[in-house]
Design a protein around this motif. Structure first.
Motif, PDB file in Angstrom:
ATOM      1  N   PHE A 105       0.838  -1.214   0.000  1.00 36.37           N
ATOM      2  CA  PHE A 105       0.000   0.000   0.000  1.00 36.37           C
ATOM      3  C   PHE A 105       0.867   1.257   0.000  1.00 36.37           C
ATOM      4  O   PHE A 105       0.621   2.201  -0.739  1.00 36.37           O
ATOM      5  CB  PHE A 105      -0.915  -0.034   1.216  1.00 36.37           C
ATOM      6  CG  PHE A 105      -1.702   1.217   1.466  1.00 36.37           C
ATOM      7  CD1 PHE A 105      -2.786   1.563   0.671  1.00 36.37           C
ATOM      8  CD2 PHE A 105      -1.365   2.071   2.508  1.00 36.37           C
ATOM      9  CE1 PHE A 105      -3.518   2.712   0.903  1.00 36.37           C
ATOM     10  CE2 PHE A 105      -2.088   3.220   2.758  1.00 36.37           C
ATOM     11  CZ  PHE A 105      -3.171   3.548   1.947  1.00 36.37           C
ATOM     12  N   PHE A 110      -1.653  -1.133  -5.133  1.00 34.72           N
ATOM     13  CA  PHE A 110      -2.936  -1.363  -4.473  1.00 34.72           C
ATOM     14  C   PHE A 110      -3.492  -2.764  -4.726  1.00 34.72           C
ATOM     15  O   PHE A 110      -4.134  -3.344  -3.854  1.00 34.72           O
ATOM     16  CB  PHE A 110      -3.942  -0.299  -4.907  1.00 34.72           C
ATOM     17  CG  PHE A 110      -3.574   1.095  -4.475  1.00 34.72           C
ATOM     18  CD1 PHE A 110      -2.770   1.304  -3.356  1.00 34.72           C
ATOM     19  CD2 PHE A 110      -4.022   2.199  -5.174  1.00 34.72           C
ATOM     20  CE1 PHE A 110      -2.427   2.581  -2.945  1.00 34.72           C
ATOM     21  CE2 PHE A 110      -3.685   3.492  -4.767  1.00 34.72           C
ATOM     22  CZ  PHE A 110      -2.886   3.671  -3.656  1.00 34.72           C
ATOM     23  N   ALA A 113      -1.727  -5.062  -2.403  1.00 31.86           N
ATOM     24  CA  ALA A 113      -2.190  -4.807  -1.031  1.00 31.86           C
ATOM     25  C   ALA A 113      -3.528  -5.484  -0.782  1.00 31.86           C
ATOM     26  O   ALA A 113      -3.708  -6.194   0.229  1.00 31.86           O
ATOM     27  CB  ALA A 113      -2.304  -3.300  -0.796  1.00 31.86           C
ATOM     28  N   LEU A 137      -7.312   2.286   2.256  1.00 31.90           N
ATOM     29  CA  LEU A 137      -7.088   2.284   0.810  1.00 31.90           C
ATOM     30  C   LEU A 137      -8.250   2.946   0.074  1.00 31.90           C
ATOM     31  O   LEU A 137      -8.043   3.798  -0.808  1.00 31.90           O
ATOM     32  CB  LEU A 137      -6.898   0.844   0.316  1.00 31.90           C
ATOM     33  CG  LEU A 137      -6.845   0.643  -1.204  1.00 31.90           C
ATOM     34  CD1 LEU A 137      -5.795   1.536  -1.842  1.00 31.90           C
ATOM     35  CD2 LEU A 137      -6.575  -0.823  -1.538  1.00 31.90           C
TER      36      LEU A 137
END
Length: 410
Positions: A105, A110, A113, A137
């Motif tokens: 992250f 992303f 993550a 996020l």
């Protein structure tokens, strides 16, 4: 039976099992921060546990804690190496997946993550940290649908186990939805959610000074300055709070009065700070100087404090676009003060750049960016002043703005 319970030698390592270990680790981090312990001592301790513990489960926990200690020391590669070693030692370790996801992250990977956090939830469906990170996020992605999803994830985390990060995140997201929703009828609901989350944090942990400051910041973000000031005044009278937090509350209160244009209340608050015997040395000199500057009409240090107090306001993610624009305009007026065009003033602003303070201004509206450029061209074209602007408008790897907005700013 009178025999101490032993940790299980099979099955998943849960958040609950890790909690006492994490409390101990955090206490050690605090000692490191206070320079009462060397981080190397912490690293060596957990490295030893991760290699010599009698059972693999304890070795895995040791590797996990060692990874966290490396991460605290900003040694990311070593941290990831230990997290991977912990998984090899004990594959059923959801909290390791959470931290590997957190590392991804921070690098803005992303998809990786999300994948790691989903692995954690696959192993432990009630892993609170995974829900909080997923909410973080969605908050960063920032579109209305992301913010609504973030809201749900923070609420889910709080249902499982109330924790500070979830309350704070929920309040921040609710404030942002309050400002961004197109439906006027939705705004009261989001305001109630933000205030409710902040109050719940206070009720859950009334001795946590961060909760008291968060309550005031939420009021500011909702445009309720007087409520923010009343909240801090009330918190200051709370006998449960220790001296350190009370001083933090007063310092925040002085900034709020400054931004509200109430110099007499700023002076009164500074005098209250100076009554605390624990304020000594350089800190006492700084507050005494601020009070003297306020009463005599300003100095370089005082003008720099005014800038810092505005930048603290800009740190609040929940403030509206209009509040941000007004604060940036006020900042521009402060920067025009001739005191800050002296060598001493420029040096002070440069120090803020070094600290990364002006990164906050990456969110400046394009028209204000142009206005700031015009100002710096008008006033001497000093290279150090120009560098301030280059620092926060030039496209950067971690810049959250769209390419179009970045291009317009540049």
């Amino acid at each position: 039976t009178g025999v101490a319970a032993q940790p299980p030698t099979t099955g998943m390592i849960t958040e609950a099992e890790l909690e006492p270990h994490l409390k101990e680790l955090i206490q050690q981090f605090m000692l490191v921060q206070q320079r009462k312990m060397d981080l190397q001592v912490v690293l060596e301790r957990y490295d030893r546990v991760s290699r010599t513990a009698a059972v693999k489960r304890d070795q895995a926990i040791g590797a996990y804690l060692l990874g966290m200690a490396y991460d605290y020391g900003r040694r990311e590669q070593e941290a990831l190496r230990e997290f991977q070693r912990a998984l090899k030692l004990w594959p059923q370790f959801p909290s390791v997946h959470v931290l590997i996801g957190a590392a991804a992250f921070r690098k803005r990977d992303f998809s990786r993550a999300r994948a790691e956090w989903n692995k954690a939830l696959g192993l432990e469906p009630n892993n609170v940290a995974a829900y909080v990170w997923m909410a973080d996020l969605e908050k960063v992605l920032g579109k209305e649908e992301n913010l609504k999803r973030s809201l749900e994830l923070y609420q889910k985390a709080i249902e499982i186990r109330p924790m500070a990060q979830a309350f704070q995140g929920l309040a921040q997201v609710a404030v942002r939805l309050y400002h961004t929703t197109f439906l006027e009828s939705e705004r009261p609901k989001y305001a109630r959610t933000a205030i409710g989350a902040s109050r719940a944090w206070l009720v859950t942990n009334p001795t946590d000074g961060r909760a008291h400051i968060n309550m005031a910041q939420v009021y500011v973000a909702l445009g309720r300055y007087e409520d923010a000031i009343k909240s801090l005044e009330k918190s200051y009278s709370d006998e449960q709070l220790d001296e350190r937090f009370k001083l933090a509350l007063l310092s925040q209160l002085a900034d709020f009065y400054m931004n509200a244009g109430r110099p007499k209340d700023v002076a009164r608050t500074l005098r209250r700070i100076l009554k605390h015997e624990s304020v000594t040395g350089e800190a006492r000199k700084e507050f005494e100087q601020r009070l003297m500057d306020l009463e005599k009409g300003g100095s370089t240090a005082f003008e720099l404090w005014k800038i810092r107090s505005l930048l603290d306001l800009l740190k609040n993610e929940g403030i509206s676009v209009e509040q941000r624009r007004n604060a940036l305009r006020q900042l521009l007026e402060y920067l025009k003060n001739p005191i800050l065009l002296t060598d001493e003033g420029l040096k002070g602003v440069d120090m803020m750049i070094f600290e990364g303070t002006f990164k906050l201004l990456k969110k400046a509206p394009p028209e204000l960016t142009v206005e700031l450029f015009s100002y710096f061209r008008q006033y001497h074209g000093n290279p150090r002043l120009i560098r301030i602007l280059v620092h926060f408008v030039w496209p950067a790897q971690d810049d959250e703005r769209t390419p179009e907005v970045r291009a317009e700013a540049v």
